[in-house]
Write a protein that holds these residues in place. Sequence first.
Motif, PDB file in Angstrom:
ATOM      1  N   ALA A 195      -7.760  15.764  -1.755  1.00 11.86           N
ATOM      2  CA  ALA A 195      -7.837  14.333  -1.475  1.00 11.86           C
ATOM      3  C   ALA A 195      -7.781  14.076   0.017  1.00 11.86           C
ATOM      4  O   ALA A 195      -7.070  14.750   0.759  1.00 11.86           O
ATOM      5  N   GLY A 196      -8.522  13.086   0.468  1.00  8.82           N
ATOM      6  CA  GLY A 196      -8.427  12.640   1.841  1.00  8.82           C
ATOM      7  C   GLY A 196      -7.339  11.587   1.976  1.00  8.82           C
ATOM      8  O   GLY A 196      -6.796  11.075   0.987  1.00  8.82           O
ATOM      9  N   ALA A 197      -7.013  11.256   3.228  1.00  6.27           N
ATOM     10  CA  ALA A 197      -6.008  10.235   3.506  1.00  6.27           C
ATOM     11  C   ALA A 197      -6.487   9.395   4.676  1.00  6.27           C
ATOM     12  O   ALA A 197      -6.932   9.925   5.686  1.00  6.27           O
ATOM     13  N   SER A 198      -6.410   8.078   4.509  1.00 10.07           N
ATOM     14  CA  SER A 198      -6.775   7.167   5.591  1.00 10.07           C
ATOM     15  C   SER A 198      -5.591   6.240   5.809  1.00 10.07           C
ATOM     16  O   SER A 198      -5.253   5.432   4.940  1.00 10.07           O
ATOM     17  N   THR A 199      -4.977   6.355   6.971  1.00  9.76           N
ATOM     18  CA  THR A 199      -3.677   5.731   7.168  1.00  9.76           C
ATOM     19  C   THR A 199      -3.672   4.798   8.375  1.00  9.76           C
ATOM     20  O   THR A 199      -4.632   4.739   9.145  1.00  9.76           O
ATOM     21  N   PHE A 200      -2.580   4.063   8.500  1.00 12.85           N
ATOM     22  CA  PHE A 200      -2.327   3.293   9.712  1.00 12.85           C
ATOM     23  C   PHE A 200      -1.665   4.197  10.739  1.00 12.85           C
ATOM     24  O   PHE A 200      -0.958   5.142  10.394  1.00 12.85           O
ATOM     25  N   ALA A 201      -1.858   3.884  12.008  1.00 12.99           N
ATOM     26  CA  ALA A 201      -1.249   4.699  13.062  1.00 12.99           C
ATOM     27  C   ALA A 201       0.264   4.514  13.101  1.00 12.99           C
ATOM     28  O   ALA A 201       1.014   5.492  13.183  1.00 12.99           O
ATOM     29  N   ASP A 202       0.740   3.255  13.032  1.00 11.31           N
ATOM     30  CA  ASP A 202       2.186   3.055  13.164  1.00 11.31           C
ATOM     31  C   ASP A 202       2.670   1.757  12.517  1.00 11.31           C
ATOM     32  O   ASP A 202       3.656   1.188  12.942  1.00 11.31           O
ATOM     33  N   TRP A 203       1.988   1.276  11.490  1.00  7.70           N
ATOM     34  CA  TRP A 203       2.488   0.095  10.779  1.00  7.70           C
ATOM     35  C   TRP A 203       3.703   0.497   9.943  1.00  7.70           C
ATOM     36  O   TRP A 203       3.705   1.536   9.279  1.00  7.70           O
ATOM     37  N   TRP A 204       4.707  -0.351   9.931  1.00  7.23           N
ATOM     38  CA  TRP A 204       5.871  -0.057   9.099  1.00  7.23           C
ATOM     39  C   TRP A 204       6.705  -1.331   8.904  1.00  7.23           C
ATOM     40  O   TRP A 204       6.584  -2.296   9.656  1.00  7.23           O
ATOM     41  N   ALA A 205       7.498  -1.357   7.846  1.00 11.01           N
ATOM     42  CA  ALA A 205       8.536  -2.363   7.585  1.00 11.01           C
ATOM     43  C   ALA A 205       8.009  -3.770   7.361  1.00 11.01           C
ATOM     44  O   ALA A 205       8.766  -4.719   7.414  1.00 11.01           O
ATOM     45  N   TYR A 206       6.716  -3.931   7.092  1.00 14.98           N
ATOM     46  CA  TYR A 206       6.225  -5.275   6.805  1.00 14.98           C
ATOM     47  C   TYR A 206       6.415  -5.633   5.339  1.00 14.98           C
ATOM     48  O   TYR A 206       6.177  -6.766   4.931  1.00 14.98           O
ATOM     49  N   MET A 258       1.744  10.460  -8.946  1.00 19.55           N
ATOM     50  CA  MET A 258       1.317  10.056 -10.295  1.00 19.55           C
ATOM     51  C   MET A 258      -0.193  10.004 -10.382  1.00 19.55           C
ATOM     52  O   MET A 258      -0.795  10.520 -11.330  1.00 19.55           O
ATOM     53  N   PHE A 259      -0.836   9.381  -9.387  1.00 22.11           N
ATOM     54  CA  PHE A 259      -2.284   9.232  -9.479  1.00 22.11           C
ATOM     55  C   PHE A 259      -2.993  10.564  -9.266  1.00 22.11           C
ATOM     56  O   PHE A 259      -4.056  10.804  -9.856  1.00 22.11           O
ATOM     57  N   LEU A 260      -2.418  11.450  -8.451  1.00 22.02           N
ATOM     58  CA  LEU A 260      -2.990  12.788  -8.328  1.00 22.02           C
ATOM     59  C   LEU A 260      -3.029  13.484  -9.683  1.00 22.02           C
ATOM     60  O   LEU A 260      -4.044  14.068 -10.081  1.00 22.02           O
ATOM     61  N   ARG A 261      -1.914  13.409 -10.400  1.00 23.69           N
ATOM     62  CA  ARG A 261      -1.836  14.059 -11.709  1.00 23.69           C
ATOM     63  C   ARG A 261      -2.797  13.389 -12.703  1.00 23.69           C
ATOM     64  O   ARG A 261      -3.412  14.052 -13.538  1.00 23.69           O
ATOM     65  N   LEU A 262      -2.928  12.073 -12.607  1.00 19.47           N
ATOM     66  CA  LEU A 262      -3.821  11.350 -13.496  1.00 19.47           C
ATOM     67  C   LEU A 262      -5.272  11.754 -13.229  1.00 19.47           C
ATOM     68  O   LEU A 262      -6.049  11.978 -14.162  1.00 19.47           O
ATOM     69  N   ALA A 263      -5.641  11.841 -11.959  1.00 18.93           N
ATOM     70  CA  ALA A 263      -7.000  12.246 -11.613  1.00 18.93           C
ATOM     71  C   ALA A 263      -7.294  13.659 -12.105  1.00 18.93           C
ATOM     72  O   ALA A 263      -8.394  13.941 -12.619  1.00 18.93           O
ATOM     73  N   GLU A 264      -6.320  14.542 -11.973  1.00 18.19           N
ATOM     74  CA  GLU A 264      -6.524  15.918 -12.437  1.00 18.19           C
ATOM     75  C   GLU A 264      -6.640  15.974 -13.953  1.00 18.19           C
ATOM     76  O   GLU A 264      -7.411  16.769 -14.510  1.00 18.19           O
ATOM     77  N   ALA A 265      -5.894  15.093 -14.643  1.00 11.47           N
ATOM     78  CA  ALA A 265      -5.973  15.055 -16.101  1.00 11.47           C
ATOM     79  C   ALA A 265      -7.352  14.614 -16.568  1.00 11.47           C
ATOM     80  O   ALA A 265      -7.836  15.060 -17.620  1.00 11.47           O
ATOM     81  N   TYR A 266      -7.994  13.740 -15.791  1.00 10.61           N
ATOM     82  CA  TYR A 266      -9.324  13.249 -16.162  1.00 10.61           C
ATOM     83  C   TYR A 266     -10.423  13.942 -15.353  1.00 10.61           C
ATOM     84  O   TYR A 266     -11.575  13.527 -15.391  1.00 10.61           O
ATOM     85  N   ASP A 267     -10.037  14.970 -14.619  1.00 10.50           N
ATOM     86  CA  ASP A 267     -10.977  15.882 -13.972  1.00 10.50           C
ATOM     87  C   ASP A 267     -11.894  15.192 -12.954  1.00 10.50           C
ATOM     88  O   ASP A 267     -13.113  15.353 -12.971  1.00 10.50           O
ATOM     89  N   PHE A 268     -11.301  14.408 -12.050  1.00 12.89           N
ATOM     90  CA  PHE A 268     -12.074  13.888 -10.920  1.00 12.89           C
ATOM     91  C   PHE A 268     -11.230  13.985  -9.655  1.00 12.89           C
ATOM     92  O   PHE A 268     -10.001  14.080  -9.719  1.00 12.89           O
ATOM     93  N   LYS A 269     -11.888  14.004  -8.520  1.00 14.78           N
ATOM     94  CA  LYS A 269     -11.217  14.116  -7.233  1.00 14.78           C
ATOM     95  C   LYS A 269     -11.015  12.730  -6.626  1.00 14.78           C
ATOM     96  O   LYS A 269     -11.899  11.872  -6.692  1.00 14.78           O
ATOM     97  N   VAL A 270      -9.870  12.538  -5.993  1.00 18.47           N
ATOM     98  CA  VAL A 270      -9.599  11.301  -5.263  1.00 18.47           C
ATOM     99  C   VAL A 270     -10.182  11.462  -3.863  1.00 18.47           C
ATOM    100  O   VAL A 270      -9.791  12.360  -3.121  1.00 18.47           O
ATOM    101  N   THR A 271     -11.095  10.586  -3.499  1.00 17.92           N
ATOM    102  CA  THR A 271     -11.739  10.707  -2.192  1.00 17.92           C
ATOM    103  C   THR A 271     -10.767  10.410  -1.065  1.00 17.92           C
ATOM    104  O   THR A 271     -10.689  11.156  -0.088  1.00 17.92           O
ATOM    105  N   ALA A 272     -10.019   9.306  -1.204  1.00 13.62           N
ATOM    106  CA  ALA A 272      -9.097   8.945  -0.122  1.00 13.62           C
ATOM    107  C   ALA A 272      -7.979   8.059  -0.645  1.00 13.62           C
ATOM    108  O   ALA A 272      -8.232   7.054  -1.312  1.00 13.62           O
TER     109      ALA A 272
END
Length: 744
Positions: A565-576, A532-546
């Motif tokens: 777009a870049g991605a900054s993630t956790f190595a193995d966090w899950w189920a919290y 959703m946010f990717l499409r929103l950013a493209e509609a308003y003509d800006f790039k998502v940095t991360a």
Amino acid sequence: MKELLEYRPVLILPLNFPAAPQVSDEDYAREVPLNILRHWERAPSNPAVLAANNIPFSFTQYGMDGKAFWPRLRMALQAGLDEEAALAALTTQAAAAAGIEDLVGKLAPGYMADLVIAKGNLFQDGEIISVWLQGEEQKLMPPGYQWQGSYRLHLAELELDLELQLSQQKPRTLRGSLSSGDQQVELAHLTTDSKRLSFSANLQDASIGGISRITLWQDDEGLQGRLLHADGAITQLAGSRLPHAPLTAETAEETKASAAAVNSQSKTISKTEPEYLSRLTSPLQAYGRSEQPGTEKLHIRNVTLWTSSEAGIIGNSDLILANGKIAKIGTNLSTPSGYQVIEGAGMHLTAGIIDEHSHIAVNGGLNEMSDAITSEVRIADVLNPDDIAIYRSLAGGVTTANLLHGSANPIGGQSQVIQLRWGESAENLKFTQAHQGIKFALGENVKQSNWGERYTRRFPQSRMGVKALMSDAFNAARDYKDAQAQYAELRSREKRKQLSPRPDYRLQAIAQVLNGERDVHIHSYVQSEILMFLRLAEAYDFKVTAFTHVLEGYKLAPELAAHGAGASTFADWWAYKFEVYDAIPQNACLMMNAGVLTSINSDDFEMQRRLNQEAAKSVKYCDMSPEDAWKMVTINPAKQLGIDAITGSIEEGKQADLVLWDANPLSVYAKSQAVWIGGKRYFDRAEDKQMTQAIVSERQALIQKILGSDPARLQGETTSEIIEPLWQCDTQFNAWGQNKESRL
């Protein structure tokens, strides 16, 4: 002090010096932080230090028992404050701080008759007798003060000597005696006001008989009175105050010697330099620095270089560091004259670790939760350079961190990139060349899924509401930007005068996103919302940095790559929490393989100092190459923060942000030996060991000083350590200083 000297603000100093911490019990003493011990010892010297640096200040008794004001002020004098500076802080500088220096604060013609009358030197052991406010006296001495002295009473043919004095013990009361010849009787039931005195005395030995009651008063004729006998009869009496006894040769010498002793004591109090056991460091706590490191000239030889560049990992290499930059890389380089040599055989040299998503070094709250859009608030305004997490992260090889607002809002506050220059001021932590950023957020936090019933009033309350809110904000920001542009055009053409549109810092920050002047780092988890946010950013003509966290990024990695777009993630966090149930440890590999610029972040002050190990997890989980794994905590986040031309890799000409490890940096056994930022060594493991021993010695010396101090020096206001909560994305914080940690 550096900031005070630069800005020279007018300070109002309370004299609420801290009480000595409880150190007589071993268990309690162990829990007292070094900064509390230092504060106890140094607090009385604060006024003297300011006066010595010509920083104006005035005193207040705010935050303390008013009765302790003068004893505390005298304590400040014993700690080096000059009497003249103390007087100015009570008069001229206090008047200037209040903006009434042309009316009060001086004994000068035309000034208000606001006066203090004292007996003796107030800065030693003097006593205030009265205070005059605009010429009207406000007597402060205890009842009966004006009756002190010696009197001669005439009762028929009998003469009685009356002695009246205020007691030295507090509360001070009037006491007295009647005497005739060798006979002396103590007075009882003594009461007084400004013109009348009454008491009782047993005058049996004066041939009067029984307990008599005497009343005295002053009128135009002098001292008058009457005596009420035990049988009820009344006898009139008269009296007079006796003059002070003239000084004999003996008493004159005694008085002179006494005055000399007082003057000598006063001189000793004001001039003796206090001796301190505590060290002055920045910050004023454990592991603070006495002075900032200088830029080094280094030749590091025979080390394994993890370049985080196309050169990859290079064994048996040399690096020359000069003027804060990487001057040269090669093999068997000659050591320039005047350069220090570090033998790096068996060691590894990397670029400093960069954390794309951090919450350390923030003071007083991470989430502005009062509104759904808070893009006007700035992390830059609340930096806390005293956070010990800075030093601990340095020890883990981290040199740069992106400090983000929390995730309570769809559009949160403006972020701040810092370099971990431990011991520097808040302003000097800022990495000024980094791109401006802002925190956005999606998911459970922003729509308040798990915040309880009292958090169900703020819009939005659904994922579709989040999207609608963001669209509305972008439209408003675009209109704001157009209005500003139209006004600028009108002014340039000078067609007509027109008021500028009212500045709106909230919309201004969002408009900067639309203009590509401010990068978006967006808290995200679920595939549908990310799309959703990717499409929103493209509609308003800006790039998502991360997209940060982005634990379902693997489900739409091609779409992320196509958008750029870049991605900054956790190595193995899950189920919290529920929206991370689909997280997998292969997420980083799958996004990187799809062409997404991927980094590993901490979001946690403890994990930040182990980011080298977090990067290594992708080697284990999905066979990522060590080179690519290391790039996820160096050059990749540097690119996401717009600082890759300056730092993030080991290349000639780049800033010398370096970490020297004693083993492969991806190993759990690796320890950083030294960390440089801009060629300055902000962490050194050998120095750290020395500081640890020095801290132990200093603590014990200060504890001994407390145990050996007189009771008066131990008194003060109860203090407690100000402990900053361990902020995370979802930390809730209110204005009353209560924090709640919840894993939303």
